[in-house]
Write an enzyme that holds these catalytic residues in place. Structure first.
Site, PDB file in Angstrom:
ATOM      1  N   SER A  71       0.759  -1.590  -0.086  1.00  0.00           N
ATOM      2  CA  SER A  71      -0.308   0.069   0.051  1.00  0.00           C
ATOM      3  C   SER A  71       1.300   1.089  -0.033  1.00  0.00           C
ATOM      4  O   SER A  71       1.495   1.612  -1.192  1.00  0.00           O
ATOM      5  CB  SER A  71      -0.886  -0.126   1.689  1.00  0.00           C
ATOM      6  N   ASP A 105     -10.114  -5.297  -4.149  1.00  0.00           N
ATOM      7  CA  ASP A 105      -9.217  -4.165  -2.974  1.00  0.00           C
ATOM      8  C   ASP A 105     -10.401  -3.306  -3.019  1.00  0.00           C
ATOM      9  O   ASP A 105     -10.453  -2.360  -4.490  1.00  0.00           O
ATOM     10  CB  ASP A 105      -7.948  -3.976  -3.780  1.00  0.00           C
ATOM     11  N   HIS A 128      -7.517  -5.971   0.455  1.00  0.00           N
ATOM     12  CA  HIS A 128      -6.245  -4.841   0.875  1.00  0.00           C
ATOM     13  C   HIS A 128      -5.009  -6.154   1.181  1.00  0.00           C
ATOM     14  O   HIS A 128      -4.131  -5.431   1.440  1.00  0.00           O
ATOM     15  CB  HIS A 128      -6.652  -3.411   1.406  1.00  0.00           C
TER      16      HIS A 128
END
Length: 260
Positions: free
Chosen positions: A98, A213, A241
């Site tokens: 991320s 996601d 995610h």
């Protein structure tokens, strides 16, 4: 083994260094607003395969110092370079999840991929991060009701079912961060773009992204794959995610394959 590395006057980063005698090194960069502990289910497995696993808490998060400044991608990438220099790391695999993926990309561009032999981007917040709308909502929550913000993060994080106990553990990881650093990274994710960094990546790159996601759309993984030379995209069909946990066996096996 855990220890601290000074990255500038008055600022030390916490480093978790597991199996320091391992033959090959993997450096993990966590996502916002978490810590190195999000990779627990890699640290449980990979060191026993002979790998040295290094988890770094960025400034403002986890066990690291929490200064009021330094939350742009340049400074965060420079912090990682300092840790690499102090630990004399070379020929290592850099894994960024991320926002950690965005920091990894800036590191590759700004420091010419110093010491990195393979790059792994996991649901990377790149080439863009938060929309203005998402950033505004999170920023308001971070500055007024941060636990509510963290709960929203969790609610949108996973595709697979998580227990209440797991949710509470994840919740506490996010609250280890300072409120000001949590807010500062929201602004960074809103304002900074990484389009110019992508052509500067010249090592084999594995792009892992959960198909479901809700935080960083899967379409962005395609964009990374099209722009980064010598990259491979592996969709995780049962993940949101958090493929490092949701499909952890597949995730760990892929890391082993790319590292060798």
């Amino acid at each position: 083994m855990g220890y601290y590395v000074s990255v500038e006057s008055g600022v030390k980063l916490y480093v978790e260094d597991i199996n320091s005698e391992g033959s090959k090194t993997i450096v993990f960069l966590h996502g916002w607003p978490l810590s190195h502990k999000q990779f627990e289910y890699q640290f449980d497995v990979l060191p026993f395969m002979g790998y040295r696993c290094i988890g770094i808490d960025w400034r403002g998060f986890g066990k690291s110092d929490k200064p009021i400044s330094g939350y742009n991608f340049d400074r965060l990438a420079d912090d990682i370079r300092t840790v690499v220099d102090v630990l004399q790391l070379d020929n290592f695999t850099l894994v960024g999840h991320s926002t950690g993926g965005a920091i990894a990309i800036r590191y590759m561009s700004r420091h010419n991929g110093y010491g990195v032999s393979n790059l792994v981007l996991v649901d990377a917040a790149a080439p863009i991060g938060f929309t203005t709308e998402t950033a505004t909502r999170f920023l308001t929550q971070a500055l007024n009701d941060r636990p509510k913000m963290m709960q929203e993060v969790i609610d949108n994080f996973f595709f697979q079912y998580i227990t209440n106990s797991f949710s509470e553990w994840f919740f506490q990881l996010g609250l280890q961060a300072a409120g000001w650093s949590t807010a500062a990274i929201i602004n960074t994710l809103r304002d900074e773009k990484l389009y110019g960094d992508l052509p500067n990546i010249h090592v084999p790159t594995l792009i892992i992204h959960g198909v479901h996601d809700k935080v960083i759309p899967f379409a962005q993984a395609h964009e990374l794959n099209q722009t980064i030379k010598n990259s491979q995209l592996v969709p995780f069909h049962y993940s949101g995610h958090g493929p490092f946990w949701e499909e952890r066996d597949k995730f760990n096996k892929l890391l082993k394959q790319i590292i060798g």
